[in-house]
Design an enzyme around this catalytic site. Structure first.
Site, mmCIF file in Angstrom:
data_model
loop_
_atom_site.group_PDB
_atom_site.id
_atom_site.type_symbol
_atom_site.label_atom_id
_atom_site.label_comp_id
_atom_site.label_asym_id
_atom_site.label_seq_id
_atom_site.Cartn_x
_atom_site.Cartn_y
_atom_site.Cartn_z
ATOM 1 N N TYR A 46 -3.692 -13.682 -5.350
ATOM 2 C CA TYR A 46 -4.792 -13.632 -6.317
ATOM 3 C C TYR A 46 -5.939 -14.494 -5.813
ATOM 4 C CZ TYR A 46 -4.472 -10.974 -10.571
ATOM 5 O OH TYR A 46 -4.518 -9.951 -11.473
ATOM 6 N N GLU A 48 -9.432 -14.517 -7.484
ATOM 7 C CA GLU A 48 -10.643 -14.337 -8.298
ATOM 8 C C GLU A 48 -11.682 -15.381 -7.920
ATOM 9 O OE1 GLU A 48 -8.697 -14.369 -12.064
ATOM 10 O OE2 GLU A 48 -9.175 -12.272 -12.425
ATOM 11 N N ASP A 199 -27.704 4.601 -1.325
ATOM 12 C CA ASP A 199 -26.246 4.778 -1.301
ATOM 13 C C ASP A 199 -25.911 5.573 -0.040
ATOM 14 O OD1 ASP A 199 -23.648 5.639 -1.612
ATOM 15 O OD2 ASP A 199 -23.864 6.176 -3.723
ATOM 16 N N THR A 225 -19.382 3.343 0.420
ATOM 17 C CA THR A 225 -17.931 3.318 0.531
ATOM 18 C C THR A 225 -17.614 3.095 2.003
ATOM 19 O OG1 THR A 225 -17.952 5.724 0.701
ATOM 20 C CG2 THR A 225 -17.410 4.788 -1.448
ATOM 21 N N LYS A 228 -15.410 7.048 4.534
ATOM 22 C CA LYS A 228 -15.874 8.393 4.925
ATOM 23 C C LYS A 228 -16.179 8.355 6.423
ATOM 24 C CE LYS A 228 -17.363 9.544 0.237
ATOM 25 N NZ LYS A 228 -17.419 8.331 -0.587
ATOM 26 N N ARG A 234 -10.102 2.886 1.740
ATOM 27 C CA ARG A 234 -10.900 3.127 0.524
ATOM 28 C C ARG A 234 -11.389 1.800 -0.011
ATOM 29 N NH1 ARG A 234 -10.792 7.933 -1.408
ATOM 30 N NH2 ARG A 234 -9.676 9.215 0.089
HETATM 31 N N1 DSN Z 1 -15.811 12.193 -3.788
HETATM 32 C C1 DSN Z 1 -16.894 11.819 -2.918
HETATM 33 C C2 DSN Z 1 -17.294 12.938 -2.049
HETATM 34 O O1 DSN Z 1 -16.438 13.745 -1.743
HETATM 35 O O2 DSN Z 1 -18.431 13.032 -1.643
HETATM 36 C C3 DSN Z 1 -18.009 11.284 -3.683
HETATM 37 O O3 DSN Z 1 -17.517 10.408 -4.633
#
Ligand code: DSN
Length: 414
Positions: A46, A48, A199, A225, A228, A234
């Site tokens: 933990y 925090e 973003d 994120t 990708k 993730r």
């Molecule tokens: N689910 C993502 C995508 O496939 O682009 C976006 O949140």
């Protein structure tokens, strides 16, 4: 694994992943090192708070992990040390949607305005869509693409921004295949007095590798994120420029709770940290943060830069061949890792749902996706979205993409 049931399911999913062609634009395959960090005992702790200011003891090692992740994130995306000192990064958001919500919590007053692209034209739910908390706590000022060119019309966005005076403009998309002119978004934000948030969840890896223009010289906040094109676990990151919050934007929920008053200068990075913890989250997932750090280290290599160039070349090869075979692509092609195929063709073709199902039966995984001006419902829209990040990780080149395009064409025309 002693738990046979879950062990078998993990095994089955691993076999599924190996046995098909993955064209989901938002997926990728992480390295064994990333997996090792994710599966590590850091998950037991933990923590925090933030490095040097935790609410639990025993965080000496954990602090080093989080600081290293922050350092790697800043070094990867802001190459010049002179620019880097002007930025902060929060590496604790559990994923992309909470990261975006945290930014609004910090910078947009309750019921203030978020100007973002509609989901139907390639935006994201968290850019202010009414079904998302971002469209319930704040008002969306939606913009779309030009109906003829299917490209962003910057002049139209500027006129809308001047009329609506949003608190924040969100640039960045989940299904827009083209390069974005970040400078034009900066000019629009300046013209209407809004923050500019970018973003880059989809193109983060391409930005890191130099295969897509960087928004960092222009943005106030950059969210992404990490799973990708960046090829990490993730998770998500929030970068913010070390500038004072605008006095008019200081009256936000997070500031009220933290006793910050209007007129008291506060760095936006400070407000964002408060919004992430304690505003949105409790203990950060340090195993995930360690895995992000590993992925950021991998993304700083020349091999990763080569990979990102290949991702874009592969997407262009796939797009070129599909066009040659008679498929209509939204905006006519791609500058990135993704493309949108209009499978419905005004009723002469297949719905996106049917196209996706047929391809899946033949071992090609895609997602159904709305196209700009779609007349069909989101659950079964008019197109499919294809991306090349995952298959490029598996070593595919342009000639493989031409072959895959031929297979897609045959399956969809049978
Ligand atoms: N689910 C993502 C995508 O496939 O682009 C976006 O949140």
């Amino acid at each position: 694994m002693k738990d046979k049931q879950i062990g078998e399911l993990i095994q089955a999913e691993e076999e599924r992943q190996v046995g098909m062609i993955n064209l989901i634009a938002s997926e990728n395959y992480v390295s064994d090192d990333v997996l090792e960090a994710l599966g590590s005992k850091l998950t037991n702790k933990y923590a925090e708070g933030y490095p040097g200011a935790r609410y639990y003891g025993g965080n000496n090692v954990i602090d080093q992990v989080e600081r290293e992740c922050q350092k790697r994130a800043l070094e990867l995306f802001i190459r010049q040390p002179a620019d880097r000192v002007n930025w902060a990064v929060n590496v604790q958001p559990l994923s992309g949607s909470p990261a975006n919500v945290a930014v609004y919590l910090a910078l947009v007053p309750s019921n203030g305005k978020i100007m973002g692209m509609t989901l139907a034209h390639g935006g994201h739910l968290t850019h202010g869509h009414k079904v998302s908390i971002t469209g319930k706590m704040w008002q969306q000022v939606p913009f779309g693409v030009d109906p003829k060119t299917e490209l962003i019309n910057y002049e139209e966005i500027k006129q809308l921004a001047l009329k609506e005076k949003p608190n924040i403009i969100v640039a960045g998309f989940t299904a827009y295949p083209r390069v974005i002119e970040w400078q034009k978004f900066r000019d629009i934000a300046d013209a209407c007095g809004a923050y500019l948030m970018v973003d880059i969840s989809h193109v983060a890896g391409l930005v890191a590798g130099g295969a897509y223009p960087s928004p960092f010289p222009y943005a106030d906040v950059v969210t992404t994120t990490t799973h990708k094109t960046l090829r990490g676990p993730r998770s998500a990151l929030i970068f913010s420029r070390k500038i004072n919050a605008r006095p008019t934007n200081l009256k936000t929920t997070v500031n009220e709770v933290n006793g910050f008053s209007a007129g008291q200068p506060r760095l936006i990075s400070e407000l964002i940290d408060k919004a992430v913890f304690p505003g949105m989250q409790g203990g950060p997932h340090l195993n995930q943060i360690a895995a992000v750090a590993v992925a950021l280290g991998e993304a700083a290599t020349p091999e990763f830069a080569d990979y990102t160039r290949q991702v874009v070349q592969n997407a262009q090869a796939l797009a070129g061949e599909l066009s040659r075979l008679g498929w209509r692509l939204v905006s006519g092609g791609t500058d990135s890792h993704l493309l949108l195929v209009d499978t419905w063709l005004n009723g002469k073709g297949l719905s996106g749902g049917e196209a996706s199902d047929r391809l899946e039966k033949a071992g090609i995984i895609v997602n159904k996706n709305a196209i700009p001006g779609d007349t069909r419902p989101p659950i079964d829209p008019s197109g499919i979205r294809l991306g090349t990040a995952a298959e490029t990780t598996r070593g595919k080149k342009e000639r493989d993409m031409v072959e895959i395009a031929g297979r897609i064409n045959k399956i969809l025309r049978e």
